[in-house]
Design an enzyme around this catalytic site. Structure first.
Site, PDB file in Angstrom:
ATOM      1  N   ARG A 208     -45.839 -41.690  19.370  1.00 29.91           N
ATOM      2  CA  ARG A 208     -45.311 -40.850  20.445  1.00 29.91           C
ATOM      3  C   ARG A 208     -44.953 -41.664  21.683  1.00 29.91           C
ATOM      4  O   ARG A 208     -44.254 -41.163  22.557  1.00 29.91           O
ATOM      5  CB  ARG A 208     -46.360 -39.793  20.819  1.00 29.91           C
ATOM      6  CG  ARG A 208     -46.697 -38.873  19.666  1.00 29.91           C
ATOM      7  CD  ARG A 208     -47.880 -38.021  20.012  1.00 29.91           C
ATOM      8  NE  ARG A 208     -47.573 -37.092  21.071  1.00 29.91           N
ATOM      9  CZ  ARG A 208     -47.111 -35.867  20.887  1.00 29.91           C
ATOM     10  NH1 ARG A 208     -46.910 -35.432  19.673  1.00 29.91           N
ATOM     11  NH2 ARG A 208     -46.867 -35.079  21.894  1.00 29.91           N
TER      12      ARG A 208
ATOM     13  N   CYS B  57     -48.127 -39.260  25.515  1.00 27.50           N
ATOM     14  CA  CYS B  57     -49.554 -38.983  25.607  1.00 27.50           C
ATOM     15  C   CYS B  57     -50.066 -38.310  24.324  1.00 27.50           C
ATOM     16  O   CYS B  57     -49.341 -37.573  23.684  1.00 27.50           O
ATOM     17  CB  CYS B  57     -49.926 -38.100  26.779  1.00 27.50           C
ATOM     18  SG  CYS B  57     -49.552 -38.826  28.359  1.00 27.50           S
TER      19      CYS B  57
ATOM     20  N   LYS C 191     -28.780 -45.204  19.619  1.00 28.23           N
ATOM     21  CA  LYS C 191     -29.721 -45.850  18.696  1.00 28.23           C
ATOM     22  C   LYS C 191     -29.837 -47.328  19.033  1.00 28.23           C
ATOM     23  O   LYS C 191     -30.923 -47.885  19.085  1.00 28.23           O
ATOM     24  CB  LYS C 191     -29.267 -45.717  17.227  1.00 28.23           C
ATOM     25  CG  LYS C 191     -29.453 -44.379  16.574  1.00 28.23           C
ATOM     26  CD  LYS C 191     -30.884 -43.996  16.298  1.00 28.23           C
ATOM     27  CE  LYS C 191     -31.513 -43.267  17.427  1.00 28.23           C
ATOM     28  NZ  LYS C 191     -31.333 -41.883  17.612  1.00 28.23           N
TER      29      LYS C 191
ATOM     30  N   TRP D 194     -49.114 -42.112  28.559  1.00 26.31           N
ATOM     31  CA  TRP D 194     -47.775 -42.563  28.969  1.00 26.31           C
ATOM     32  C   TRP D 194     -47.708 -42.275  30.458  1.00 26.31           C
ATOM     33  O   TRP D 194     -47.732 -41.125  30.889  1.00 26.31           O
ATOM     34  CB  TRP D 194     -46.722 -41.773  28.192  1.00 26.31           C
ATOM     35  CG  TRP D 194     -45.328 -42.278  28.352  1.00 26.31           C
ATOM     36  CD1 TRP D 194     -44.729 -43.309  27.661  1.00 26.31           C
ATOM     37  CD2 TRP D 194     -44.318 -41.762  29.232  1.00 26.31           C
ATOM     38  NE1 TRP D 194     -43.428 -43.451  28.066  1.00 26.31           N
ATOM     39  CE2 TRP D 194     -43.155 -42.524  29.032  1.00 26.31           C
ATOM     40  CE3 TRP D 194     -44.286 -40.733  30.175  1.00 26.31           C
ATOM     41  CZ2 TRP D 194     -41.968 -42.306  29.731  1.00 26.31           C
ATOM     42  CZ3 TRP D 194     -43.112 -40.513  30.874  1.00 26.31           C
ATOM     43  CH2 TRP D 194     -41.962 -41.291  30.647  1.00 26.31           C
TER      44      TRP D 194
ATOM     45  N   LYS E 225     -42.030 -40.133  21.929  1.00 23.51           N
ATOM     46  CA  LYS E 225     -41.473 -39.319  20.849  1.00 23.51           C
ATOM     47  C   LYS E 225     -41.227 -37.885  21.282  1.00 23.51           C
ATOM     48  O   LYS E 225     -40.246 -37.282  20.897  1.00 23.51           O
ATOM     49  CB  LYS E 225     -42.421 -39.350  19.638  1.00 23.51           C
ATOM     50  CG  LYS E 225     -41.874 -38.670  18.404  1.00 23.51           C
ATOM     51  CD  LYS E 225     -40.676 -39.413  17.836  1.00 23.51           C
ATOM     52  CE  LYS E 225     -40.006 -38.691  16.700  1.00 23.51           C
ATOM     53  NZ  LYS E 225     -38.652 -39.193  16.447  1.00 23.51           N
TER      54      LYS E 225
ATOM     55  N   GLU F 176     -31.663 -47.966  22.435  1.00 22.14           N
ATOM     56  CA  GLU F 176     -33.085 -47.583  22.373  1.00 22.14           C
ATOM     57  C   GLU F 176     -33.957 -48.672  21.763  1.00 22.14           C
ATOM     58  O   GLU F 176     -35.045 -48.939  22.242  1.00 22.14           O
ATOM     59  CB  GLU F 176     -33.250 -46.355  21.460  1.00 22.14           C
ATOM     60  CG  GLU F 176     -33.057 -45.053  22.107  1.00 22.14           C
ATOM     61  CD  GLU F 176     -33.358 -43.941  21.121  1.00 22.14           C
ATOM     62  OE1 GLU F 176     -34.269 -43.166  21.386  1.00 22.14           O
ATOM     63  OE2 GLU F 176     -32.684 -43.864  20.067  1.00 22.14           O
TER      64      GLU F 176
ATOM     65  N   ASN G 251     -53.122 -34.218  28.764  1.00 24.19           N
ATOM     66  CA  ASN G 251     -51.669 -34.413  28.627  1.00 24.19           C
ATOM     67  C   ASN G 251     -51.003 -33.448  29.586  1.00 24.19           C
ATOM     68  O   ASN G 251     -51.423 -32.289  29.680  1.00 24.19           O
ATOM     69  CB  ASN G 251     -51.184 -34.049  27.220  1.00 24.19           C
ATOM     70  CG  ASN G 251     -51.612 -35.068  26.186  1.00 24.19           C
ATOM     71  OD1 ASN G 251     -52.188 -36.093  26.506  1.00 24.19           O
ATOM     72  ND2 ASN G 251     -51.330 -34.760  24.925  1.00 24.19           N
ATOM     73  N   GLY G 252     -49.928 -33.893  30.238  1.00 26.59           N
ATOM     74  CA  GLY G 252     -49.194 -32.989  31.122  1.00 26.59           C
ATOM     75  C   GLY G 252     -49.251 -33.467  32.558  1.00 26.59           C
ATOM     76  O   GLY G 252     -49.613 -34.617  32.830  1.00 26.59           O
TER      77      GLY G 252
ATOM     78  N   HIS H 180      -8.563 -45.689  30.521  1.00 28.16           N
ATOM     79  CA  HIS H 180      -8.721 -45.105  31.865  1.00 28.16           C
ATOM     80  C   HIS H 180      -9.865 -45.760  32.630  1.00 28.16           C
ATOM     81  O   HIS H 180     -10.406 -45.175  33.558  1.00 28.16           O
ATOM     82  CB  HIS H 180      -8.934 -43.592  31.758  1.00 28.16           C
ATOM     83  CG  HIS H 180      -7.762 -42.900  31.142  1.00 28.16           C
ATOM     84  ND1 HIS H 180      -6.566 -42.727  31.787  1.00 28.16           N
ATOM     85  CD2 HIS H 180      -7.586 -42.387  29.895  1.00 28.16           C
ATOM     86  CE1 HIS H 180      -5.704 -42.111  30.987  1.00 28.16           C
ATOM     87  NE2 HIS H 180      -6.304 -41.903  29.827  1.00 28.16           N
TER      88      HIS H 180
ATOM     89  N   GLU I 140     -24.194 -41.373  19.567  1.00 29.64           N
ATOM     90  CA  GLU I 140     -25.465 -41.527  18.858  1.00 29.64           C
ATOM     91  C   GLU I 140     -25.639 -42.982  18.395  1.00 29.64           C
ATOM     92  O   GLU I 140     -26.735 -43.539  18.492  1.00 29.64           O
ATOM     93  CB  GLU I 140     -25.513 -40.541  17.679  1.00 29.64           C
ATOM     94  CG  GLU I 140     -26.753 -40.585  16.821  1.00 29.64           C
ATOM     95  CD  GLU I 140     -28.067 -40.356  17.581  1.00 29.64           C
ATOM     96  OE1 GLU I 140     -28.048 -39.961  18.745  1.00 29.64           O
ATOM     97  OE2 GLU I 140     -29.128 -40.637  16.984  1.00 29.64           O
TER      98      GLU I 140
HETATM   99  C1  F6R Z   1     -33.538 -40.629  20.479  1.00 30.10           C
HETATM  100  C2  F6R Z   1     -34.515 -39.596  20.669  1.00 30.10           C
HETATM  101  C3  F6R Z   1     -34.472 -38.809  21.928  1.00 30.10           C
HETATM  102  C4  F6R Z   1     -34.737 -37.338  21.635  1.00 30.10           C
HETATM  103  C5  F6R Z   1     -34.848 -36.534  22.935  1.00 30.10           C
HETATM  104  C6  F6R Z   1     -35.048 -35.069  22.664  1.00 30.10           C
HETATM  105  O1  F6R Z   1     -33.744 -41.343  19.310  1.00 30.10           O
HETATM  106  O2  F6R Z   1     -35.349 -39.378  19.849  1.00 30.10           O
HETATM  107  O3  F6R Z   1     -33.259 -38.966  22.593  1.00 30.10           O
HETATM  108  O4  F6R Z   1     -33.700 -36.855  20.843  1.00 30.10           O
HETATM  109  O5  F6R Z   1     -35.928 -37.015  23.686  1.00 30.10           O
HETATM  110  O6  F6R Z   1     -36.183 -34.846  21.902  1.00 30.10           O
HETATM  111  P1  F6R Z   1     -36.371 -33.536  21.043  1.00 30.10           P
HETATM  112  O7  F6R Z   1     -35.309 -33.553  19.987  1.00 30.10           O
HETATM  113  O8  F6R Z   1     -37.751 -33.640  20.483  1.00 30.10           O
HETATM  114  O9  F6R Z   1     -36.189 -32.380  21.974  1.00 30.10           O
END
Ligand code: F6R
Length: 611
Positions: free
Chosen positions: A27, A2, A488, A77, A606, A491, A103-104, A507, A484
């Site tokens: 975002r 949002c 990536k 969102w 984001k 995602e 927002n919220g 296992h 990670e």
């Molecule tokens: C992955 C990604 C998310 C954030 C997670 C935490 O690429 O960006 O997994 O890492 O939502 O977000 P922050 O770091 O802003 O607390």
């Protein structure tokens, strides 16, 4: 997640609203809308899907819409109700005079809605936000004062919100307020702005005022009035914004993600700058107020984070335990907050967050703070809600990250953890980390080498882009790198990817292996190299398609692996900071090859400001 933009001044509000919403697009959102005042009447324009759909509607009515010099805009969102036009913000009341963006989440919206319906309010959406529009309209009916109406409304609202409200009868006034959701006011000359995040303002003004919880601000073109929830006037703290507009341009790269991956050598230099000056000097972390006495009394460290930040925290655990001998637990914030945690004043609690606005991590650090723990925050946003909770703060200085998939902020978090671990070791009188300091200083050149030789990664991406699944294996300090790499890939390409410790393969997960399954082994020279090699042999024996990511030039690997991504040699302890770069690129090129929306993957946001 949002985004809000508001403008009041003398320019065409619609241009500023759409520009601002565009800069917040990264975002993550699924509908959008604006409210403007045309010839004394509040008009709403909304669209489901991409912002372009709203822009198309505006274009058709531009002559009319552009008359307005006031407006509020939103990208949504979905939380309550599907991402439809009806549920898109702004929302209005029965008489259509009030418009609200939010927002919220309003936690008591059902009770409020029932009450308002009994008073004759008719709801048109399934959102929690619409209750605010009706509530403010009711209060305005009683007070004929928009600021007072918003103030009284917020006394009845429970939950998290950043709100902007306009009223038809006040064509030069926006009222905004917040509780547990960010909101910043931008100050101009004969005009003022409000937004949920800095990118929406930065091209217009660098003068800003961050709102604190329960503060209410009233904006006109020439004035700003700030009060608290008890109607007490407050002093305004004007700050200069740190972000440069250039950070919001792709600078010739096809996507922000690719640009941000390429910024990583400079990000490392930035994080180290002023903190690690020479290998025979101690690390300087002025913002960290942990002295020898506090460190001596620490019985444990707990690190809370989500997603990519959680993976950085896992590397952090490894090196803090290794260098300082203090026990470290790492836990997803969303789990930490719903169990009885053993936390006290001798526990250091570290919150890690790119955005500093992740709801679960904010709750986790607040919970720990209430038990007396020292709170250390590692964040890319020193202006964020989380940063304000900190006793010690490490701002990671990655610059604004636009792509939803975190890359350079992960790098900055990793390097911050190396600095923190060395700093804590040095405070404890441990001084054997000169080699690591040297390696940190030359790390940017090694990352540059990886970025300059992407051909093998691109070839690998093409070859494996048709795979439905992907397994990443590693051991020890690179297990988080495997997680990670997998995160990536899933995602941005939507390929089902999982990271395993290589020793766990037999296992259970080994049952998944056949000739259609790519297995990427992170095979960095060091303690566990031979172990991962044997695990890779086991996978190969089950016909998996083997890929190596390695700093070894051993020719024997050619027999075992179908593809080999080679990177410069690096010590095992620092290898997560180099090994992750080719994995970011692999995910990027696979997604790009598949034609996915790299910078704004579906369903993701984001900053995740709801629990
Ligand atoms: C992955 C990604 C998310 C954030 C997670 C935490 O690429 O960006 O997994 O890492 O939502 O977000 P922050 O770091 O802003 O607390």
């Amino acid at each position: 997640m949002c985004g809000i933009v508001g403008y009041v001044g003398n320019k065409k509000a619609v241009d500023i609203l759409l520009e601002g919403l565009t800069s917040l697009e990264y975002r993550g959102y699924d509908s959008s809308g604006i409210a403007v005042n045309i010839d004394g009447k509040v008009e709403l324009f909304k669209a489901a899907g991409k912002l372009q759909n709203l822009k198309n509607i505006v274009e058709k009515n531009y002559t009319e819409i552009s008359k307005s010099t006031i407006g509020i805009g939103h990208i949504r969102w979905a939380t309550h109700g599907a991402p439809t036009i009806e549920n898109a913000h702004p929302h209005s009341c029965n008489c259509g005079k009030v418009a609200v963006v939010h927002n919220g989440i309003i936690e008591n919206f059902k009770e409020l809605k029932e009450k308002l319906e009994k008073r004759g309010c008719t709801f048109r959406s399934q959102t929690d936000t619409e209750t605010i529009a009706h509530l403010v309209a009711t209060k305005f009916g009683e007070t004929h004062d928009l600021t007072e109406a918003v103030r009284l409304a917020t006394r009845e609202i429970e939950g998290a919100y950043a709100l902007c409200v306009i009223h038809q009868d006040l064509p030069h006034t926006i009222v905004a307020t917040r509780r547990n959701a960010p909101l910043v006011v931008g100050l101009g000359d004969g005009e003022n702005y409000v937004a949920s995040d800095v990118p929406a303002l930065i091209q217009y003004t660098k003068k800003a005022m961050y709102l604190e919880d329960n503060q209410i601000v009233t904006l006109t073109p020439d004035s700003i009035q700030l009060i608290d929830i008890d109607n007490k006037p407050l002093e305004q703290k004007i700050e200069t914004l740190p972000w440069e507009p250039v950070a919001l341009s792709k600078m010739g790269y096809k996507h922000f993600m690719l640009k941000e991956i390429h910024e990583q050598p400079d990000v490392v230099r930035n994080v180290l700058s002023g903190k690690l000056r020479a290998i025979d000097e101690n690390v300087i972390l002025k913002e960290v107020t942990l002295d020898r006495e506090t460190l001596k009394n620490l019985n444990r460290i707990q690190i809370v984070a989500c997603g990519t930040s959680l993976h950085a925290a896992m590397v952090g655990k490894y090196i803090i335990e290794d260098f300082c001998g203090i026990s470290v637990d790492v836990e997803p914030s969303s789990e930490y907050i719903y169990r009885k945690t053993i936390t006290d004043k001798n526990t250091l609690v570290i919150g890690v967050s790119q955005s500093g606005e992740t709801a679960d991590t904010i709750t986790a650090v607040r919970q720990a703070k209430s038990k007396g723990s020292h709170i250390l925050i590692v964040t890319n946003r020193p202006d964020s809600t989380m940063a304000r909770e900190a006793d010690s703060l490490i701002p990671v200085n990655a610059g604004i990250e636009v792509s939803v998939a975190a890359t350079k902020s992960y790098m900055a978090q990793l390097i911050s953890f190396y600095l923190l671990a060395i700093y804590m070791a040095e405070v404890k009188g441990i001084n054997n980390l000169k080699d690591l300091k040297h390696e940190l200083i030359i790390l940017p050149q090694k990352i540059e080498k990886v970025l300059a030789h992407k051909e093998e990664i691109q070839k690998c991406a093409r070859k494996f882009s048709g795979s439905k699944d992907f397994i990443f294996i590693a051991r020890g300090i690179n297990f988080p790198t495997a997680l990670e790499g997998a995160l990536k890939l899933k995602e941005i390409s939507y390929i089902n990817a999982t990271g395993y410790t290589a020793g766990e393969l037999k296992h259970g997960p080994i049952a998944m292996l056949d000739e259609s399954m790519p297995v990427l082994s992170i095979l960095m020279k060091g303690k566990v190299y031979d172990k991962i090699l044997s695990n890779s042999e086991e996978a190969k024996a089950r016909n998996a398609r083997m890929i190596a990511l390695t700093d070894s030039d051993d020719e024997k690997l050619n027999e075992l692996f179908e593809s080999i991504i080679r990177i410069p040699e690096i010590s095992e302890i620092l290898s997560p900071a180099l090994a992750v770069v080719p994995l970011q690129l692999l995910a990027y090129y696979i997604a790009e090859f598949l034609g996915k929306d790299v910078d704004q993957p579906r369903n993701l946001a984001k900053s995740v400001t709801v629990e």
